[in-house]
Design an enzyme around this catalytic site. Structure first.
Site, mmCIF file in Angstrom:
data_model
loop_
_atom_site.group_PDB
_atom_site.id
_atom_site.type_symbol
_atom_site.label_atom_id
_atom_site.label_comp_id
_atom_site.label_asym_id
_atom_site.label_seq_id
_atom_site.Cartn_x
_atom_site.Cartn_y
_atom_site.Cartn_z
ATOM 1 N N GLU A 255 -10.781 2.377 7.136
ATOM 2 C CA GLU A 255 -9.722 0.636 6.692
ATOM 3 C C GLU A 255 -10.783 -0.574 7.616
ATOM 4 O O GLU A 255 -10.965 -1.820 7.054
ATOM 5 C CB GLU A 255 -8.798 0.406 8.060
ATOM 6 C CG GLU A 255 -9.215 1.155 9.136
ATOM 7 C CD GLU A 255 -8.231 0.570 10.406
ATOM 8 O OE1 GLU A 255 -7.778 -0.921 11.284
ATOM 9 O OE2 GLU A 255 -6.602 0.967 9.924
ATOM 10 N N GLU B 222 8.118 5.141 -6.738
ATOM 11 C CA GLU B 222 9.683 5.491 -6.930
ATOM 12 C C GLU B 222 10.241 4.561 -7.586
ATOM 13 O O GLU B 222 11.348 4.508 -8.607
ATOM 14 C CB GLU B 222 10.649 5.172 -5.503
ATOM 15 C CG GLU B 222 10.516 6.402 -4.817
ATOM 16 C CD GLU B 222 11.488 7.073 -5.087
ATOM 17 O OE1 GLU B 222 11.572 7.577 -5.915
ATOM 18 O OE2 GLU B 222 11.033 8.495 -3.794
#
EC number: 4.2.1.126
Length: 301
Positions: free
Chosen positions: A116, A85
């Site tokens: 992860e 953004e």
């Protein structure tokens, strides 16, 4: 599996939601709303630490470095969301604010839960970005113990980067290895261990603040107007025109004409209108990037 995982605040069972599956829909809505309302309070308690971390990030960005978010699962997705953004909102070039998620791009849409567990993968992903002393790396992990994130942050430190750690548990491993630890402790989740809930909300709020305040400090706003907006669609072109109107008091037609003359750059159009100069002179005065500086105005200390 770490035997201490169950002791983490984010893994505990909340007594307030122990009968979750027996509650009515309205009661569930009220419960979750109450729990989410705890998030801003927890973030506010970290305000002094956040301010120090953001000032340090701004120093790196001002020197030409990058802001890099790194995480796994929800934490990684929140980082990517904030990073992408920044281009349209603040006009930053591609690659200036980066989101890195365990498992790569595919993990944004298709869970790669096992990704992860590899600290080596985290380190390797930072190596691929050629992270250096001019960069700021923000490791995001609700537990504060995610191997991928820890591996990435350790590699960032080895390469001289500024490091910030955002976790939702006190005294986390992540906090121990970063320059600026941020521990936003929001308490147990309504659904025990589901850190996409309050922890995810806290992470999004903190990253919103890191990126937005950094961009404010870099002169990407004039007042509360996003004067570096990238007018890449009809909505944003209309917004750019309204921003010029609000900043200068010019009527819509004059604001639109100024934007056209200035290549759609709201910041340039504002300075050109307020100082009565052409686009080239406006850009020259904007060399430091700030509308206020170009107008000879200062900011409050």
């Amino acid at each position: 599996m770490d035997e201490r995982l169950g002791e983490l605040v984010t893994e505990r069972r909340s007594p307030d939601s122990a009968e979750l599956d027996r509650m009515g829909t309205g009661e569930l809505v009220r419960l979750m709303a109450r729990e989410e309302a705890r998030v801003p309070e927890a973030v506010a308690r970290q305000a002094p630490r956040m301010a120090a971390a953001i000032d340090a990030v701004v120093e790196r960005l001002r020197a030409g470095g990058r802001l890099i978010y790194v995480g796994a699962g929800t934490a990684g997705r929140v980082g990517v969301l904030d990073a992408v953004e920044c281009g349209p909102t603040f006009g930053v070039p591609p690659g200036r604010v980066v989101g890195v998620i365990a498992g790569g791009r595919e993990a944004m849409f298709d869970p790669r839960e096992s990704a992860e567990d590899s600290a080596e993968a985290g380190a390797s992903d930072l190596d691929r970005l050629c992270v250096g002393p001019e960069d700021a790396v923000v490791g995001v992990s609700a537990s504060g113990r995610t191997p991928y994130t820890l591996g990435a942050v350790r590699r960032a430190r080895e390469r001289g980067a500024l490091t910030v750690g955002l976790s939702c548990n006190p005294g986390s491993r992540l906090s121990d290895i970063v320059d600026h630890p941020l521990e936003v402790v929001v308490g147990p989740e309504v659904l025990a261990g589901s850190t996409r809930l309050k922890a995810g909300s806290a992470q999004k709020l903190v990253l919103n603040m890191i990126s937005t305040i950094s961009m404010v400090r870099l002169g990407k706003t004039y007042g509360n107007l996003m004067v570096d907006v990238r007018a890449s669609n009809a909505k944003l072109r209309d917004r750019a025109r309204r921003i010029v109107e609000l900043a200068t008091g010019a009527p819509p037609e004059e604001a639109a004409a100024a934007l056209d003359r200035c290549g759609g750059e709201a910041k340039v159009a504002i300075v050109a209108l307020l100082l009565g100069v052409g686009p080239d002179e406006a850009r020259r005065r904007l060399a430091a990037g700030s509308v206020r500086a170009a107008l000879g105005e200062g900011r409050r200390p």
